[in-house]
Structure formats: structure tokens, C-alpha cells
Design a protein around this motif. Structure first.
Motif, PDB file in Angstrom:
ATOM      1  N   MET A 113       0.825  -1.206   0.000  1.00 33.90           N
ATOM      2  CA  MET A 113       0.000   0.000   0.000  1.00 33.90           C
ATOM      3  C   MET A 113       0.863   1.262   0.000  1.00 33.90           C
ATOM      4  N   SER A 114       1.985   1.240   0.710  1.00 34.23           N
ATOM      5  CA  SER A 114       2.886   2.389   0.702  1.00 34.23           C
ATOM      6  C   SER A 114       3.553   2.547  -0.654  1.00 34.23           C
ATOM      7  N   GLY A 115       3.855   1.422  -1.297  1.00 34.20           N
ATOM      8  CA  GLY A 115       4.441   1.486  -2.635  1.00 34.20           C
ATOM      9  C   GLY A 115       3.514   2.184  -3.618  1.00 34.20           C
ATOM     10  N   ILE A 116       2.240   1.829  -3.560  1.00 30.86           N
ATOM     11  CA  ILE A 116       1.246   2.459  -4.427  1.00 30.86           C
ATOM     12  C   ILE A 116       1.034   3.920  -4.021  1.00 30.86           C
ATOM     13  N   GLY A 117       0.855   4.152  -2.709  1.00 32.29           N
ATOM     14  CA  GLY A 117       0.586   5.503  -2.230  1.00 32.29           C
ATOM     15  C   GLY A 117       1.722   6.469  -2.491  1.00 32.29           C
ATOM     16  N   ASP A 118       2.961   6.047  -2.224  1.00 29.81           N
ATOM     17  CA  ASP A 118       4.113   6.924  -2.463  1.00 29.81           C
ATOM     18  C   ASP A 118       4.257   7.262  -3.941  1.00 29.81           C
ATOM     19  N   SER A 119       4.069   6.258  -4.781  1.00 28.34           N
ATOM     20  CA  SER A 119       4.223   6.471  -6.226  1.00 28.34           C
ATOM     21  C   SER A 119       3.178   7.439  -6.756  1.00 28.34           C
ATOM     22  N   ILE A 120       1.936   7.264  -6.322  1.00 25.42           N
ATOM     23  CA  ILE A 120       0.844   8.088  -6.854  1.00 25.42           C
ATOM     24  C   ILE A 120       0.862   9.492  -6.259  1.00 25.42           C
ATOM     25  N   PHE A 121       0.922   9.589  -4.926  1.00 26.95           N
ATOM     26  CA  PHE A 121       0.767  10.896  -4.283  1.00 26.95           C
ATOM     27  C   PHE A 121       2.063  11.692  -4.232  1.00 26.95           C
ATOM     28  N   TRP A 122       3.183  11.060  -3.839  1.00 32.51           N
ATOM     29  CA  TRP A 122       4.441  11.795  -3.764  1.00 32.51           C
ATOM     30  C   TRP A 122       5.171  11.812  -5.096  1.00 32.51           C
ATOM     31  N   GLY A 123       5.048  10.732  -5.882  1.00 32.48           N
ATOM     32  CA  GLY A 123       5.786  10.656  -7.140  1.00 32.48           C
ATOM     33  C   GLY A 123       5.092  11.275  -8.331  1.00 32.48           C
ATOM     34  N   VAL A 124       3.761  11.338  -8.315  1.00 28.62           N
ATOM     35  CA  VAL A 124       3.020  11.849  -9.463  1.00 28.62           C
ATOM     36  C   VAL A 124       2.219  13.100  -9.116  1.00 28.62           C
TER      37      VAL A 124
END
Length: 275
Positions: A113-124
Motif C-alpha cells: 500500500m505504501s508502494g502504491i501511495g508513495d508512487s501516486i501521491f508523492w511521485g506523481v
């Protein structure tokens, strides 16, 4: 269990969890050992108080269960909160329920869940909001901070709210289904690629350099140095500066020092008449 079929008490409890989740990061009094554990407990207290209202020992054990380490991207953490609320409900109703599975599910959710969340919210999303805000800021528009806050926070609030209900309604089957189908890996990979594309686009549009130096030519217009730089590699200086900053970060140089060095370099080049 769909949201519109939930009881009024369920919706009231989940709404309370949703609002309390805003303070997840403020509960880091446990330091690196427990991270967001206290914030997580504060978020799911409405569920624990409801399901263990007449069982003080069960309530105490539930509180102790959630004092263990918890660290997850806060914008998607409400899914875990809803899921835990669903499992705590089962534990309060069934004395044979294995309560250790609650901690196990929390632990197994943190990574994907952190992998998805970090990528979407912090990375994109953050980069997209920043790139648009920087464009407004360059023209001195008041829309710069407003656009950043809206572009980032509106999707974040919607995601928090939806995932709170989704975690509670789907129960423990969601994680196993996602892992078996490989959806988690696909989402993480796609979000990472999109994040890299957004970084490249933002660098190309916001990091600029135009050399003001020119080579005088007799009986002809002077030849600008920028023309030679563009003929060698379009955007060579901005790209070099960006890669230099990236290299400095990889060497663990403080980001504030990097920013001050870039600012000092810009001022020096301006005083020398290079830009």
C-alpha cells in the motif's frame, strides 16, 4: 457490504475514522520504533470503543495490539484502518478469532500500500501540482498556492474517504486477491513510470538557461554562445544542473545546502553577465 447498505452507526464510525486519520502523522511520539502507531490507535478508537464497549479486557488487548510499529502512506492508510475495524468487529463477536491475524494483515499491507501511495501521491500528484503551481508563481499569480493545495488535496481527501469504506466492506479478501492477480505489482510499476515521466516533463519546462554572452564578428551580427550550446545539445545546461543536483542528493548532501549553492551560482552568473 456496500456503503449505501451500511447502518447509520457504521457510517458514523467510519466517518469518525476518516476525520481522525488526518492526524495520523502527528502520532509519531513513538519515534522510529513505533512510527505512526499512536496515530493509528487514535484513528480507529471509534471502532474499538464501539465493539468492545462491554468488554474492558478485550478493549485493553486491542489497544495493546496496535501499539506495534505502523508506517504507511497516510493518504491510503484509511484502507488499512477500515480493514482493521472490520477484523476487530469479528474478533469482538467470535472468541475463537485469531487476533494475531490483525497485526499480520497490518504488517503485510504496509509494503504494497505504501508502494502504491508513495508512487501516486508523492511521485506523481505532488509533482503535477508543483509544476502547475510553479507556472503560476513565475507570473506572480495568487493561484500558485491555491492550485497546488487543490490539485493535491482534493484527490487525497477523496481517496482517504473512499478507502475507509472500501477497507471495511471488502474485509480480508482484498489483499489476497490483489496479490494473486498481480494487480499490486502492476499498479506500483505503472505509477513509478508515470512519476518519472512527470519529473522529466517538469524539469524540461521549469529549469531553463539562456546564456547572454556573445562573440563579436566584424561586419556581422555577433554570434551568441547559446547558439553553440543548442547546436551541441538542446537544454544541455539545465540537464547538467539537474543531474548535478541529483548526484549531490545521492551523496547525502543536505537539500538546503544544494538549494543555497544553486542560488549562489545563479547570482554569480547574473553579476558576471553570463545570464
Amino acid at each position: 457490504m456496500k456503503q449505501n447498505t451500511m447502518s447509520k452507526e457504521d457510517r458514523k464510525m467510519l466517518n469518525s475514522i476518516f476525520w481522525r486519520s488526518m492526524f495520523l502523522s502527528s502520532g509519531r511520539c513513538g519515534g522510529q520504533v513505533r512510527m505512526h502507531a499512536v496515530g493509528f490507535i487514535n484513528s480507529i478508537l471509534p471502532a474499538l470503543r464501539r465493539y468492545y464497549k462491554d468488554d474492558q479486557e478485550g478493549y485493553r488487548q486491542a489497544l495493546m495490539r496496535h501499539t506495534t510499529y505502523f508506517n504507511m502512506t497516510q493518504h491510503v492508510s484509511t484502507f488499512c484502518m477500515g480493514l482493521v475495524a472490520s477484523m476487530e468487529k469479528k474478533a469482538s463477536e467470535d472468541s475463537t478469532f485469531d487476533t494475531s491475524s490483525i497485526s499480520a494483515v497490518k504488517t503485510s499491507l504496509m509494503g504494497p500500500m505504501s508502494g502504491i501511495g508513495d508512487s501516486i501521491f508523492w511521485g506523481v500528484l505532488r509533482l503535477l501540482a508543483a509544476s502547475i503551481a510553479i507556472t503560476f508563481a513565475a507570473s506572480g499569480s495568487i493561484l500558485a498556492p491555491i492550485s497546488f493545495l487543490l490539485i493535491f488535496n482534493v484527490p487525497a481527501f477523496i481517496c482517504r474517504y473512499y478507502l475507509t469504506y472500501k477497507g471495511f466492506s471488502l474485509g480480508t479478501t482484498f489483499l489476497s486477491d490483489m496479490q494473486k492477480s498481480g494487480t499490486i505489482q502492476i499498479l506500483t510499476k505503472a505509477a513509478s513510470i508515470l512519476g518519472l515521466v512527470m519529473i522529466g516533463a517538469m524539469v524540461a519546462s521549469t529549469v531553463t538557461f539562456k546564456c547572454a554572452l556573445a562573440i563579436p564578428v566584424e561586419n556581422a551580427d555577433p554570434i551568441t554562445v547559446q547558439t553553440y550550446l543548442d547546436s551541441i545539445f538542446k537544454g544541455l545546461v539545465p540537464l547538467s544542473l539537474t543531474l548535478g543536483c541529483l548526484y549531490a542528493q545521492m551523496k547525502k548532501i543536505n537539500i538546503n545546502i544544494i538549494m543555497l549553492l544553486v542560488l549562489a551560482l545563479a547570482m554569480l552568473l547574473a553579476l558576471l553577465g553570463v545570464v
